[in-house]
Each structure stands twice: as structure tokens, then as C-alpha cells.
Design an enzyme around this catalytic site. Structure first.
Site, PDB file in Angstrom:
ATOM      1  CD  GLU A   1      -2.977  -1.079   0.199  1.00 56.25           C
ATOM      2  OE1 GLU A   1      -3.139   0.069  -0.180  1.00 56.25           O
ATOM      3  OE2 GLU A   1      -3.687  -1.868  -0.145  1.00 56.25           O
TER       4      GLU A   1
ATOM      5  CB  CYS B   1       2.815  -2.776  -7.452  1.00 58.93           C
ATOM      6  SG  CYS B   1       0.921  -2.407  -7.549  1.00 58.93           S
TER       7      CYS B   1
ATOM      8  CG  HIS C   1       2.888  -7.563  -7.795  1.00 65.57           C
ATOM      9  ND1 HIS C   1       3.564  -7.154  -6.607  1.00 65.57           N
ATOM     10  CD2 HIS C   1       1.854  -6.770  -8.039  1.00 65.57           C
ATOM     11  CE1 HIS C   1       2.584  -6.183  -5.995  1.00 65.57           C
ATOM     12  NE2 HIS C   1       1.637  -5.922  -7.000  1.00 65.57           N
TER      13      HIS C   1
ATOM     14  CD  GLU D   1       6.612  -8.997  -6.190  1.00 64.88           C
ATOM     15  OE1 GLU D   1       5.544  -8.369  -5.872  1.00 64.88           O
ATOM     16  OE2 GLU D   1       7.135  -8.398  -7.596  1.00 64.88           O
TER      17      GLU D   1
END
Length: 198
Positions: free
Chosen positions: A48, A79, A169, A171
């Protein structure tokens, strides 16, 4: 080579696992004193962005991080990490580190496309899987920002000097090529620093 991973909130463990798989040492940056440890690059993970930005300020880490990046420390923001690096956030007045000359839109895909997966072309790599989770996208890039990938005409990956910003993402996928691309930039930065010292 040693990479510091900002571990205040979000998907930092997944980045650690990929670096471990690639044989690269990493450590978690949780407080200001962790930033005094020797490192060659920084990863700012997804999560966030408002929470990460707030914690960076509360823990008095924001200016130190900004200074390190401005002094050439390679950084990889995914992100929320990309939002943290952006110098303009379209639907938010607050800018965080602001070292990357891009305008981003938070939660840009709305609820219906809140999360999705695709396979698209990435400059310098080829076709790669991309996992988007309540993702931002880049509305505008400044001078010197290289666009690395776009999905449906929306920019989702950029490089600005030694800074990488991704709306998705990497990852969360088994493909490690984007991390390898970042690590190549880190290696080049280490070599440049060594040459400068000589």
C-alpha cells in the site's frame, strides 16, 4: 553484491526469495539504522503506497532514501514501489520519494480489472508474464525516461537512469529475468564506482 529490501509493508519476502535463488545476498530495511549497512541496490516492493509513504516519514527514512537514490543508488520499485518513486501521482496530492520523472495513476484499472495476468513484450527481455494486483499505470513520462513495456497502450514498466519502475509484480512469477536485468544495472553501477575510485 548486496541488495537492501524495504520491508515496512507489502510483498518483500517474495523479492528476497528470488534474490536467494539467484545467489544474491539481501537484507531487510526496517528502520533508519538499517540504511547504514553496505548495499549496492534497493528494492521497494508492492503493498500500500500510502502506508509505505507514511511509515517512511514516521521512521525518518524518506530523505535518506531519496538522497541515496539521487546519488546513483540503483532502485527497483514494483507496483506501490513505483508509486513511491514517482514525482507525480495523478489522483493523490502527496508525493513520496519523487526521484523518477513519471506521472502515475493509483489503482488505475478499477475493480473489474483489479487483478489480472498477461504475457507481454518487455524491451531487452522479450515476452514475460505480468501479474497486476490493483495496479497503477504510468500516464506520462519525462525526458530521459525509457519505456520498457506497455499493456493496452498503457505504460507499465520504465527505466530512468539506474531506477526501474514496474506497475506489476515480477516477484510473483517464476520468471527471474526482470530481477536479473535490475542486477545487471547494479553490477554496472558497482563497476562505475570502482573505476571512479581508481
Amino acid at each position: 553484491m548486496r541488495i537492501g529490501i524495504l520491508a515496512l509493508q507489502g510483498a518483500f519476502i517474495e523479492h528476497e526469495k528470488i534474490l536467494e535463488k539467484l545467489g544474491v545476498e539481501s537484507f531487510e530495511i526496517r528502520q533508519k539504522k538499517d540504511m547504514d549497512r553496505p548495499m549496492d541496490g534497493i528494492i521497494i516492493p508492492g503493498g500500500e503506497s500510502t502506508v509505505i509513504g507514511k511509515l517512511l516519514r514516521e521512521l525518518d527514512m524518506l530523505e535518506s532514501l531519496k538522497s541515496m537514490i539521487n546519488n546513483g543508488m540503483p532502485v527497483f520499485g514494483t507496483c506501490a514501489g513505483m508509486i513511491i518513486l514517482a514525482n507525480k501521482i495523478e489522483n493523490d496530492e502527496k508525493v513520496h520519494i519523487g526521484t523518477m520523472d513519471i506521472t502515475v495513476r493509483r489503482n488505475a484499472y478499477g475493480r473489474q480489472l483489479g487483478s489480472f495476468r498477461t504475457v507481454q513484450e518487455m524491451k531487452g527481455i522479450g515476452k514475460i508474464p505480468m501479474t497486476f494486483i490493483r495496479a497503477p499505470y504510468i500516464e506520462k513520462v519525462g525526458k530521459g525516461v525509457e519505456v520498457l513495456a506497455a499493456v493496452d497502450d498503457r505504460i507499465v514498466a520504465v527505466k530512468y537512469g539506474t531506477q526501474f519502475g514496474l506497475a506489476f509484480h515480477p516477484e510473483l512469477d517464476q520468471d527471474n529475468r526482470i530481477h536479473e536485468m535490475f542486477l545487471d544495472t547494479v553490477k554496472a553501477a558497482i563497476q562505475n564506482n570502482e573505476s571512479a575510485i581508481k
